[in-house]
Design a protein around this motif. Sequence first.
Motif, PDB file in Angstrom:
ATOM      1  N   ASP A 257     -19.792  46.971  10.314  1.00  0.00           N
ATOM      2  CA  ASP A 257     -19.428  48.385  10.486  1.00  0.00           C
ATOM      3  C   ASP A 257     -17.911  48.529  10.553  1.00  0.00           C
ATOM      4  N   THR A 258     -17.304  47.694  11.393  1.00  0.00           N
ATOM      5  CA  THR A 258     -15.842  47.742  11.558  1.00  0.00           C
ATOM      6  C   THR A 258     -15.128  47.384  10.266  1.00  0.00           C
ATOM      7  N   GLN A 259     -15.625  46.366   9.587  1.00  0.00           N
ATOM      8  CA  GLN A 259     -14.976  45.943   8.344  1.00  0.00           C
ATOM      9  C   GLN A 259     -14.996  47.052   7.304  1.00  0.00           C
TER      10      GLN A 259
ATOM     11  N   ALA B 214      -6.738  48.150   5.229  1.00  0.00           N
ATOM     12  CA  ALA B 214      -6.289  46.755   5.302  1.00  0.00           C
ATOM     13  C   ALA B 214      -4.858  46.623   4.775  1.00  0.00           C
ATOM     14  N   VAL B 215      -4.076  45.805   5.448  1.00  0.00           N
ATOM     15  CA  VAL B 215      -2.686  45.590   5.055  1.00  0.00           C
ATOM     16  C   VAL B 215      -2.643  44.604   3.883  1.00  0.00           C
ATOM     17  N   PRO B 216      -2.020  44.951   2.768  1.00  0.00           N
ATOM     18  CA  PRO B 216      -1.929  44.021   1.637  1.00  0.00           C
ATOM     19  C   PRO B 216      -1.307  42.695   2.069  1.00  0.00           C
ATOM     20  N   TRP B 217      -1.827  41.609   1.502  1.00  0.00           N
ATOM     21  CA  TRP B 217      -1.387  40.277   1.941  1.00  0.00           C
ATOM     22  C   TRP B 217       0.105  40.071   1.720  1.00  0.00           C
ATOM     23  N   GLU B 218       0.655  40.670   0.637  1.00  0.00           N
ATOM     24  CA  GLU B 218       2.083  40.499   0.385  1.00  0.00           C
ATOM     25  C   GLU B 218       2.915  41.098   1.520  1.00  0.00           C
ATOM     26  N   GLU B 219       2.473  42.236   2.042  1.00  0.00           N
ATOM     27  CA  GLU B 219       3.198  42.869   3.140  1.00  0.00           C
ATOM     28  C   GLU B 219       3.158  42.001   4.400  1.00  0.00           C
TER      29      GLU B 219
ATOM     30  N   PRO C 257      -1.940  27.506  -2.467  1.00  0.00           N
ATOM     31  CA  PRO C 257      -1.181  27.811  -1.243  1.00  0.00           C
ATOM     32  C   PRO C 257      -2.070  28.439  -0.177  1.00  0.00           C
ATOM     33  N   LEU C 258      -1.805  28.087   1.067  1.00  0.00           N
ATOM     34  CA  LEU C 258      -2.608  28.569   2.182  1.00  0.00           C
ATOM     35  C   LEU C 258      -1.789  29.458   3.104  1.00  0.00           C
ATOM     36  N   VAL C 259      -2.436  30.488   3.635  1.00  0.00           N
ATOM     37  CA  VAL C 259      -1.861  31.332   4.674  1.00  0.00           C
ATOM     38  C   VAL C 259      -2.577  30.977   5.976  1.00  0.00           C
TER      39      VAL C 259
ATOM     40  N   TYR D 149      -5.900  42.691  13.256  1.00  0.00           N
ATOM     41  CA  TYR D 149      -7.142  42.810  12.495  1.00  0.00           C
ATOM     42  C   TYR D 149      -6.893  43.296  11.070  1.00  0.00           C
ATOM     43  N   LEU D 150      -6.083  44.319  10.898  1.00  0.00           N
ATOM     44  CA  LEU D 150      -5.868  44.878   9.565  1.00  0.00           C
ATOM     45  C   LEU D 150      -5.144  43.894   8.654  1.00  0.00           C
ATOM     46  N   GLU D 151      -4.266  43.079   9.235  1.00  0.00           N
ATOM     47  CA  GLU D 151      -3.594  42.033   8.448  1.00  0.00           C
ATOM     48  C   GLU D 151      -4.602  40.956   8.016  1.00  0.00           C
ATOM     49  N   MET D 152      -5.456  40.539   8.958  1.00  0.00           N
ATOM     50  CA  MET D 152      -6.447  39.517   8.614  1.00  0.00           C
ATOM     51  C   MET D 152      -7.427  40.028   7.570  1.00  0.00           C
ATOM     52  N   LEU D 153      -7.811  41.289   7.688  1.00  0.00           N
ATOM     53  CA  LEU D 153      -8.732  41.857   6.699  1.00  0.00           C
ATOM     54  C   LEU D 153      -8.095  41.859   5.315  1.00  0.00           C
ATOM     55  N   GLY D 154      -6.816  42.228   5.249  1.00  0.00           N
ATOM     56  CA  GLY D 154      -6.121  42.204   3.966  1.00  0.00           C
ATOM     57  C   GLY D 154      -5.997  40.803   3.398  1.00  0.00           C
TER      58      GLY D 154
END
Length: 380
Positions: free
Chosen positions: A179-181, A188-193, A243-245, A278-283
Amino acid sequence: MPTDSQCDILCVVGARPNFMKIGPVMRSLQRADIPAQLVHTGQHYDPAMNERFFTDLQIPYPDINLEVGSCSHAVQTAEVMMRFEGVLDRVQPRAILVVGDVNSTIACALVAAKKGVGVIHVEAGLRSFDRSMPEEVNRVLTDQISDLLFITERHARDNLVREGIDPDRVHFVGNVMIDTQLYNLGRAVPWEETLRAAEVETDAFSGGGAYGVLTLHRPSNVDHAPVMERLVDSLVAIARELPLVFPLHPRTQARLQGFGLESALREAPIAVLPPAGYLEMLGLMKDARVVLTDSGGMQEETTALGVPCITLRENTERPITIDEGTNILVGNDPQRLMESFREVMDHGGKQGRIPQYWDGNAAERIVAVVADWLKHARKS
């Protein structure tokens, strides 16, 4: 004794996994005009991250904060119990609602059960069958003393019935984590940001935008130097190809430093970040080619996103992510890890499907049952 304003349901959160599950429930309770308050036990020890969770997930700020803080399992559980008892006496709710399997979950459930207050457990019936995991003990005990048990997938009912729980108390509603997702996917924050905000050079991640996400925090992976060394060697080898984040958990950071392994990670194409919101991880997850993790929740989130997940554990309390989802277990065995990674790179990894009721409406189904339960409780 005087009570606070009318409250039927006292919702409890304590640590990061709880925050991601309580938001949809609180919104649904509000829509159903069921008076509810939120108690934060303060189990999560990072005040800055706490602030981010409530802001990012659009959760109402807690009505009550017990401010327990981080300590040993026994001390933390006892502190929550002692502080929560006074809250129950003051608020006098019809029931408490707990989520997941952290120390706050079992601590508050125990206090409520002993005082004759109803206990509602969201995400009941999950089992890893590994009693060496503190979370497993918390799950089993919380389920035993709960009046309403809400499960994320049908097999969880079998676990509960096998443990002697009345199936009439068990309700299959789906997964509030999803539900939250779904509620937040567009935010969600784009990964580049996220990488730029952490001042990470993104050139290494520009090869078609392909990257993987890594999280590690479980004692079985990070508390033993030989295990950690083998994992770091494998992860460095993987990062040279993809590459890993790596948002770094404080516990893991301390172990890496203590074992002298931090430099090996930083010399590889691994973007080591502070703990992410959370929003960064979702992105990060939604655009990843693969997620490598020992987190329970991320096994579910990647399944819902259709992203291959390699889980660095020998067991999981979320078997549906393997049976139907995109998840595969490899433990901390370097050979199994590399074989699974090779499958992702060569063939796209495991293909799965979204399990039943992982549709964004689990909280609505939960609250419909709770409303009916409250109505009948008032008549009795």
